[in-house]
Design an enzyme around this catalytic site. Structure first.
Site, PDB file in Angstrom:
ATOM      1  CB  CYS A 174      26.755 -18.846  43.558  1.00  0.00           C
ATOM      2  SG  CYS A 174      28.361 -18.163  43.428  1.00  0.00           S
ATOM      3  CB  CYS A 179      41.235 -15.912  48.157  1.00  0.00           C
ATOM      4  SG  CYS A 179      42.357 -15.939  47.401  1.00  0.00           S
ATOM      5  CB  CYS A 251      34.832   1.707  10.763  1.00  0.00           C
ATOM      6  SG  CYS A 251      33.428   2.925  10.466  1.00  0.00           S
ATOM      7  CB  CYS A 278      23.936 -12.003   8.149  1.00  0.00           C
ATOM      8  SG  CYS A 278      24.596 -10.932   6.140  1.00  0.00           S
ATOM      9  CB  CYS A 318      39.445 -17.250 -36.141  1.00  0.00           C
ATOM     10  SG  CYS A 318      39.990 -16.117 -34.790  1.00  0.00           S
ATOM     11  CB  CYS A 328      30.702  -6.489 -21.802  1.00  0.00           C
ATOM     12  SG  CYS A 328      29.322  -6.929 -23.141  1.00  0.00           S
ATOM     13  CB  CYS A 333      36.557 -11.892 -32.462  1.00  0.00           C
ATOM     14  SG  CYS A 333      38.454 -13.112 -33.045  1.00  0.00           S
TER      15      CYS A 333
END
Length: 512
Positions: A174, A179, A251, A278, A318, A328, A333
């Site tokens: 540009c 400095c 990692c 993602c 009961c 599960c 009961c």
């Protein structure tokens, strides 16, 4: 390599666990089939080191740099002359490796796209990539710079520190000169904030980027240079569609997929499984955008945690207090032996039918005519229905992992102490536990998918397959928890049915 791991037969108390169940191979299926066609989650990827990725990126940079160099020569109509003289003329525009990196980084490492744009309009490409300034913003400044430099007795004034000197000035394409001390301070501030490839010129409104070679010429402190190079490497990897950092803690592995998709991959080093697209936990059949919306909604809803926090419920027969200590949802009961569903507290006999109604939310067909308050209450009711089941399966996975460790320990005792068979004889139990985790994991992520689906025949089909999968998973979980009294053939048959239900759902609804 494909996204399939290898089974390990050396189990110990420390290693027992199926945190890597989504990285395990389906060892129970011995049929030789084309897995790329039979498995909707099949995904080819490879795990690379930092050095391997640096070499890969440098090859792309060299390829682009050489390609654009040839185009530049042809554009100047001196290609034959250069070949005859075997040297590059001084008037030929050169794309240095540092400029090539900027071009590739801003265009997601698409070499062909950059080449085509350069062939079409090289100046527009350089402006678009923030290598060159926009013509209208640079003309007046360059005219001013030429006027100052025409008089060698007039010292330059740094616009930042307002010091006048003719030495130690640096500028980008540009033309804005500053400095060296101000440039160093600028880089120090930007790098301390994690910025590297995005560092621009210090002039107000100037968007020209500082290339890597320019930055390294300014930065002399070893620690700062190292940090800058680490940040630029991270930016290059993040902008490359074929590369993804492993999200595992500390990692350094980078996963590469030549055909990037929202599919499961896992790190060979830390064994972390994640979605390649993602980078978060794998979430099939829900797509990346939907699962992020779901997770954000769950995190923002402060009432949900309180609503789901209870770990105990009363037996519907009961009324004795019962704590769920297994994965599960088929509960029995301990007092009256009544079998019921943990989720809806309904009689378990009704869940043995073809359609597992417990997983399906029944929308109010007249809700559109209700008041705003009633609609808000209905919306919360719907959300809690799906969230409770989502959270329940998450908890079930953790409880079943504990059960898996107990099974592994018990098998070790049978093999090592009582001599009741070998590891091979008991491998089916470990395979069943791994498969149960895989199926329940998939089932957990069907609930965000269903929550955001609009009422339609396709949603009805999805809910039917979701319910069928849930029913088979609960049957498998029930049999695994009672493995010593369950026939091995019956268990293996249930494994086959559950996996087929899972694959059928994914083949119909996993869109990547």
């Amino acid at each position: 390599m494909s996204g399939q791991g290898e089974s390990d037969m050396d189990y110990s108390d420390d290693e027992a666990g199926y945190g890597d169940y989504y990285a395990e191979a389906d060892t129970y299926d011995l049929e030789q089939v084309d897995i790329s066609k039979s498995d909707p989650e099949y995904f080819e990827f490879e795990c690379l080191s930092v050095e391997e990725v640096e070499r890969l990126l440098n090859e792309s940079v060299e390829m682009l740099s050489n390609s654009l160099k040839i185009l530049s020569i042809k554009d100047l109509n001196i290609y034959e002359k250069v070949c005859n003289n075997n040297k590059l003329l001084s008037g030929c525009t050169q794309i240095t490796p540092a400029l090539a990196k900027v071009l590739l980084h801003t265009h997601k490492w698409a070499i062909q796209e950059v080449t085509d744009k350069y062939r079409s309009d090289s100046q527009a490409l350089l402006v678009e990539s923030q290598i060159e300034p926009r013509p209208e913003s640079s003309t007046s400044h360059r005219r001013q710079q030429r006027s100052l430099r025409s008089n060698s007795n007039v010292p330059l004034i740094c616009a930042v520190c307002v010091e006048a000197t003719n030495e130690g000035y640096f500028r980008l394409a540009c033309g804005h000169s500053f400095c060296s001390l101000c440039w160093v301070m600028h880089f120090q501030v930007q790098i301390s904030q994690g910025v590297s490839t995005g560092i621009t010129c210090m002039a107000p409104g100037c968007e020209v980027l500082a290339t890597e070679d320019f930055a390294l010429k300014i930065i002399t402190l070893p620690d700062l240079r190292k940090k800058y190079q680490q940040f630029t490497f991270q930016d290059y990897v993040k902008s490359h569609p074929q590369l993804r950092f492993c999200p595992g803690p500390n990692c350094q592995v980078i996963v590469r997929a030549k055909l990037p998709k929202a599919k499961k991959c896992f790190c060979q080093s830390c064994k972390t499984a994640f979605c390649f697209n993602c980078g978060i936990d794998y979430h099939a059949p829900t797509d990346c955008v939907t699962v992020k919306k779901w997770l954000t909604k769950c995190a923002d809803d402060s009432e949900t945690a309180n609503y789901i926090s209870a770990h105990t419920k009363d037996c519907p027969k009961c009324h004795i207090c019962i704590e769920k200590n297994g994965g599960c949802n088929h509960m029995q009961c301990y007092s009256c032996k009544h079998d019921f569903c943990w989720m809806c507290l309904g009689d378990w006999k009704t869940h043995g039918s073809e359609y597992y109604e417990c997983s399906r939310y029944k929308d109010n067909p007249n809700i559109a005519n209700e008041s705003a308050h009633a609609q808000a209450r209905e919306a919360l009711k719907k959300y809690l229905h799906y969230y409770e089941r989502w959270e329940n399966h998450s908890k079930s996975l953790k409880l079943e992992e504990q059960h898996f460790k107990k099974v592994s320990k018990k098998i070790t005792g049978k093999v090592m102490n009582s001599g009741s068979g070998t590891w091979i004889d008991w491998q089916y139990l470990l395979d069943a536990s791994n498969l149960l985790a895989k199926c329940r994991y998939t089932l957990q992520y069907t609930y965000p998918y269903a929550y955001y689906m609009e009422p339609s025949s396709r949603k009805e089909l999805f809910e039917y397959q979701q319910a069928s999968l849930e029913a088979e998973i609960e049957n498998l979980s029930w049999k695994i928890e009672r493995a010593e009294s369950t026939d091995r053939g019956d268990l293996e048959n249930q494994m086959d049915v559950a996996e087929k239900r899972r694959l059928t759902l994914l083949k119909d609804f996993l869109n990547v």
